[in-house]
Design an enzyme around this catalytic site. Structure first.
Site, PDB file in Angstrom:
ATOM      1  N   ASN A 150      36.741  52.463 115.243  1.00  0.00           N
ATOM      2  CA  ASN A 150      36.914  53.586 116.184  1.00  0.00           C
ATOM      3  C   ASN A 150      38.363  54.042 116.351  1.00  0.00           C
ATOM      4  O   ASN A 150      38.646  55.223 116.463  1.00  0.00           O
ATOM      5  CB  ASN A 150      36.273  53.259 117.528  1.00  0.00           C
ATOM      6  CG  ASN A 150      36.914  52.087 118.211  1.00  0.00           C
ATOM      7  OD1 ASN A 150      37.363  51.145 117.556  1.00  0.00           O
ATOM      8  ND2 ASN A 150      36.990  52.114 119.511  1.00  0.00           N
ATOM      9  N   GLU A 248      37.525  40.747 121.442  1.00  0.00           N
ATOM     10  CA  GLU A 248      37.506  41.987 122.237  1.00  0.00           C
ATOM     11  C   GLU A 248      36.237  42.729 121.857  1.00  0.00           C
ATOM     12  O   GLU A 248      36.140  43.246 120.742  1.00  0.00           O
ATOM     13  CB  GLU A 248      38.737  42.839 121.925  1.00  0.00           C
ATOM     14  CG  GLU A 248      40.068  42.172 122.234  1.00  0.00           C
ATOM     15  CD  GLU A 248      40.275  41.931 123.715  1.00  0.00           C
ATOM     16  OE1 GLU A 248      39.614  42.602 124.526  1.00  0.00           O
ATOM     17  OE2 GLU A 248      41.093  41.070 124.062  1.00  0.00           O
ATOM     18  N   CYS A 282      36.217  51.949 123.214  1.00  0.00           N
ATOM     19  CA  CYS A 282      35.578  50.891 124.007  1.00  0.00           C
ATOM     20  C   CYS A 282      35.856  51.070 125.494  1.00  0.00           C
ATOM     21  O   CYS A 282      35.153  50.515 126.325  1.00  0.00           O
ATOM     22  CB  CYS A 282      36.063  49.528 123.538  1.00  0.00           C
ATOM     23  SG  CYS A 282      37.860  49.416 123.523  1.00  0.00           S
ATOM     24  N   GLU A 461      44.563  40.413 125.058  1.00  0.00           N
ATOM     25  CA  GLU A 461      45.614  40.869 124.155  1.00  0.00           C
ATOM     26  C   GLU A 461      46.703  41.517 125.013  1.00  0.00           C
ATOM     27  O   GLU A 461      46.577  41.631 126.219  1.00  0.00           O
ATOM     28  CB  GLU A 461      45.031  41.877 123.152  1.00  0.00           C
ATOM     29  CG  GLU A 461      44.004  41.247 122.238  1.00  0.00           C
ATOM     30  CD  GLU A 461      43.490  42.185 121.149  1.00  0.00           C
ATOM     31  OE1 GLU A 461      43.245  43.370 121.443  1.00  0.00           O
ATOM     32  OE2 GLU A 461      43.343  41.721 119.994  1.00  0.00           O
TER      33      GLU A 461
HETATM   34  P1  NDP Z   1      31.310  45.586 114.336  1.00  0.00           P
HETATM   35  O1  NDP Z   1      31.168  44.368 115.177  1.00  0.00           O
HETATM   36  O2  NDP Z   1      30.138  46.054 113.581  1.00  0.00           O
HETATM   37  O3  NDP Z   1      32.485  45.414 113.273  1.00  0.00           O
HETATM   38  C1  NDP Z   1      33.809  45.046 113.623  1.00  0.00           C
HETATM   39  C2  NDP Z   1      34.474  44.426 112.419  1.00  0.00           C
HETATM   40  O4  NDP Z   1      33.837  43.176 112.132  1.00  0.00           O
HETATM   41  C3  NDP Z   1      34.353  45.257 111.143  1.00  0.00           C
HETATM   42  O5  NDP Z   1      35.516  45.091 110.368  1.00  0.00           O
HETATM   43  C4  NDP Z   1      33.140  44.639 110.491  1.00  0.00           C
HETATM   44  O6  NDP Z   1      33.059  44.881 109.111  1.00  0.00           O
HETATM   45  C5  NDP Z   1      33.383  43.169 110.791  1.00  0.00           C
HETATM   46  N1  NDP Z   1      32.195  42.326 110.688  1.00  0.00           N
HETATM   47  C6  NDP Z   1      30.888  42.691 110.694  1.00  0.00           C
HETATM   48  N2  NDP Z   1      30.097  41.604 110.551  1.00  0.00           N
HETATM   49  C7  NDP Z   1      30.909  40.528 110.456  1.00  0.00           C
HETATM   50  C8  NDP Z   1      30.695  39.127 110.304  1.00  0.00           C
HETATM   51  N3  NDP Z   1      29.474  38.611 110.208  1.00  0.00           N
HETATM   52  N4  NDP Z   1      31.759  38.305 110.257  1.00  0.00           N
HETATM   53  C9  NDP Z   1      33.013  38.806 110.363  1.00  0.00           C
HETATM   54  N5  NDP Z   1      33.289  40.131 110.482  1.00  0.00           N
HETATM   55  C10 NDP Z   1      32.257  40.982 110.548  1.00  0.00           C
HETATM   56  O7  NDP Z   1      31.876  46.719 115.327  1.00  0.00           O
HETATM   57  P2  NDP Z   1      32.118  48.229 114.977  1.00  0.00           P
HETATM   58  O8  NDP Z   1      33.051  48.354 113.825  1.00  0.00           O
HETATM   59  O9  NDP Z   1      30.787  48.912 114.942  1.00  0.00           O
HETATM   60  O10 NDP Z   1      32.935  48.706 116.269  1.00  0.00           O
HETATM   61  C11 NDP Z   1      32.335  49.168 117.425  1.00  0.00           C
HETATM   62  C12 NDP Z   1      32.319  48.086 118.480  1.00  0.00           C
HETATM   63  O11 NDP Z   1      33.650  47.641 118.736  1.00  0.00           O
HETATM   64  C13 NDP Z   1      31.796  48.572 119.797  1.00  0.00           C
HETATM   65  O12 NDP Z   1      30.909  47.623 120.316  1.00  0.00           O
HETATM   66  C14 NDP Z   1      33.038  48.652 120.667  1.00  0.00           C
HETATM   67  O13 NDP Z   1      32.798  48.510 122.039  1.00  0.00           O
HETATM   68  C15 NDP Z   1      33.859  47.530 120.135  1.00  0.00           C
HETATM   69  N6  NDP Z   1      35.250  47.718 120.469  1.00  0.00           N
HETATM   70  C16 NDP Z   1      35.823  46.899 121.403  1.00  0.00           C
HETATM   71  C17 NDP Z   1      37.139  47.087 121.778  1.00  0.00           C
HETATM   72  C18 NDP Z   1      37.799  46.185 122.772  1.00  0.00           C
HETATM   73  O14 NDP Z   1      39.020  46.198 122.824  1.00  0.00           O
HETATM   74  N7  NDP Z   1      37.069  45.405 123.531  1.00  0.00           N
HETATM   75  C19 NDP Z   1      37.946  48.174 121.215  1.00  0.00           C
HETATM   76  C20 NDP Z   1      37.241  48.950 120.232  1.00  0.00           C
HETATM   77  C21 NDP Z   1      35.943  48.723 119.875  1.00  0.00           C
HETATM   78  P3  NDP Z   1      32.122  46.103 108.607  1.00  0.00           P
HETATM   79  O15 NDP Z   1      32.824  47.356 109.016  1.00  0.00           O
HETATM   80  O16 NDP Z   1      32.069  45.935 107.136  1.00  0.00           O
HETATM   81  O17 NDP Z   1      30.790  45.931 109.260  1.00  0.00           O
END
Ligand code: NDP
Length: 480
Positions: A150, A248, A282, A461
């Site tokens: 995002n 996070e 988020c 963080e």
């Molecule tokens: P995901 O959890 O799908 O993916 C996050 C990252 O983790 C990506 O690089 C993804 O790779 C990777 N990933 C996926 N599966 C695994 C695994 N089994 N083991 C290790 N890494 C893995 O989240 P999104 O990318 O869809 O992001 C959206 C989410 O992030 C929302 O829920 C949002 O709220 C949260 N978010 C939280 C924030 C915070 O600060 N709390 C800030 C921004 C977002 P790949 O892309 O290949 O799937």
């Protein structure tokens, strides 16, 4: 077609498998570049490079590490427009937003941690005439940094910068959906003179590359930002290996509007907190609670402002919302809008895919959507949608709105709008949330703790918290 490469041991390399994945431009729905479909073998190479680089990098004087990271931040700043355009094409966000928020923040992240490391100190605990304790902080070794799509470079650099500044080497994976600015960063890391193996960026799927990073025994700390389900999975794998974990995760943030608020500011800022970055932040507030005497007035003013927001070509500065990041995510958001209607919600605005012409005909655009008439405990109001969708709900008392606001599994951020000082403090203290903004939203000071409670994550963080996370403490007790 442009091929993104992995950055391992100071050079840009093809994935060992030779396989590539399609990378889509979400505003056109077309493939525009290819990214490495890396696997555990590429991660293994990155870990080996990081292991070899660690003794030299961790032994460098902090000033030298700091100077290199400042150089990297300056190079991003010099290339700001190129990065902003790349982020916009890759993610679908308006280029004006990437130019004013995402990329400047990536510049700040490196600059902030490069300088913060110079001011980090440790504690001493005197036992009078008996003994003196002092604490040493040493880098952990290799940090695994995994980030979402995002705010691609913004969140990627938010992890990498403190990990590197505190003397660790890094194996990082950006989201496979938005890899471009991390790739551009690897080119600048070479230009900045970051020593080989200090920063390694492995592109590919979470289930292959992400999993291999999380499970690797030589990676001692995992800093992850992403969805709650992925976070749960990571914790299950990493916790029995006793890795340090910073998670996070998702949010379902409340925006609470009291009748005594500064009305114009509350309306204007709530438009931003609801729909900035297509609601894919988020920290966006997706549940808007309005004190009943103000409900109709706020609703009408909010609707009027949202109707003015243009959706379309992310490179056109007139458009306030760009494209949703992927087809899959667009379909998820649309399915939640359908669910909201099944649950009895009334769509006041939007609720549909926006169909554009020409090169954007296949783009993933959704109109900013406002829904009312749903109870606080329905699925629409409990589950994270992560798109341009908000609900409006009236409330009568402070206790009532607190119970609604605190009713989800999440607890990342909240906004409260009131001119009553005591009420503001009282409500802020009672909200189950890691971050509370009073009469503002997304006003960020990088020194403050950032993170959530409940299913929104573990750890904080920001500021020295992040530098501390990437170090181990050792107490040394000297008998006098
Ligand atoms: P995901 O959890 O799908 O993916 C996050 C990252 O983790 C990506 O690089 C993804 O790779 C990777 N990933 C996926 N599966 C695994 C695994 N089994 N083991 C290790 N890494 C893995 O989240 P999104 O990318 O869809 O992001 C959206 C989410 O992030 C929302 O829920 C949002 O709220 C949260 N978010 C939280 C924030 C915070 O600060 N709390 C800030 C921004 C977002 P790949 O892309 O290949 O799937």
């Amino acid at each position: 077609m442009q091929k993104i490469k992995n950055y391992i041991n100071g050079v840009l390399v093809e994935p060992i498998s030779g396989n590539y994945l399609d990378n889509y431009n979400p505003s056109t729905g077309k493939v525009y570049s290819l990214i490495p479909d890396s696997n555990e073998q590429d991660v293994e190479l990155a870990v080996k490079a990081a292991q070899d680089a660690f003794p030299i990098w961790s032994a460098l004087p902090t000033q030298k590490r700091s100077a290199l990271l400042i150089r990297l931040s300056e190079l991003i700043e010099k290339n700001l427009e190129k990065f902003a355009v790349a982020e916009s094409v890759d993610n679908g966000k308006p280029v004006w937003l990437a130019r004013t928020v995402d990329i400047p923040r990536a510049v700040d992240n490196f600059h902030f941690y490069a300088t913060a490391a110079l001011h980090q100190s440790t504690e001493t605990h005197s036992m009078g005439d008996v003994a003196l304790n002092y604490t040493l902080r040493t880098p952990i070794g290799i940090a695994g940094c995994i980030s979402p799509w995002n705010l691609p470079l913004y969140l990627f650099s938010w992890k990498i910068a403190p990990a590197l500044a505190s003397g660790n080497c890094v194996v990082a994976k950006p989201s496979e959906i938005t890899p471009m600015t991390a790739y551009l960063l690897s080119e600048l890391a070479i230009e900045a003179g970051i020593p080989a193996g200090v920063l390694n960026i492995v592109h590919g799927l979470g289930t292959k590359v992400g999993s291999a990073i999380v499970a690797h025994p030589k990676i001692q700390a995992i800093s992850f930002t992403g969805g709650t389900k992925t976070g749960e999975h990571i914790a299950r794998v990493a916790a029995p290996m006793f890795k340090k974990l910073s998670l996070e995760l998702g949010g379902k943030n409340p925006t609470i509007i009291f009748a005594d608020c500064d009305f114009d500011k509350a309306v204007k800022t709530t438009v931003r907190s609801s729909f900035a970055n297509q609601g894919e932040i988020c920290l966006c507030g997706s549940r808007i609670f309005i004190e009943r005497p103000l409900y109709e007035k706020f609703k009408l003013a909010f609707l009027e402002e949202v109707k003015k927001l243009k959706v379309g070509d992310p490179s056109d500065d007139k458009n306030w919302l760009g494209a949703i990041v992927s087809k899959l995510h667009m379909e998820k958001i649309l399915s939640y809008i359908a669910l909201a209607q099944e649950e009895g919600g009334k769509i006041l605005h939007g609720g549909n895919r926006v169909q554009l012409d020409g090169e954007f005909a296949e783009g993933y655009f959704i109109a900013p959507t406002i829904i009312e008439g749903l109870p606080h405990d329905c699925r629409t109001n409990q589950e994270e949608i992560f798109g341009p969708v908000v609900t409006l709900q009236p409330f009568d008392t402070e206790e009532e709105v607190l119970s609604y606001a605190n009713s989800t599994n999440y607890g990342l951020a909240a906004s409260v709008w009131t001119q009553h000082l005591t009420k503001a403090h009282h409500v802020a203290a009672k909200l189950h949330s890691g971050i509370v903004w009073i009469n503002c939203w997304l006003l960020r000071d990088l020194r403050t703790p950032f993170g959530g409670v409940k299913s929104s994550g573990v750890g904080r963080e920001g500021g020295f918290e992040a530098l501390n996370f990437f170090t181990e403490e050792k107490n040394i007790c000297i008998k006098l």
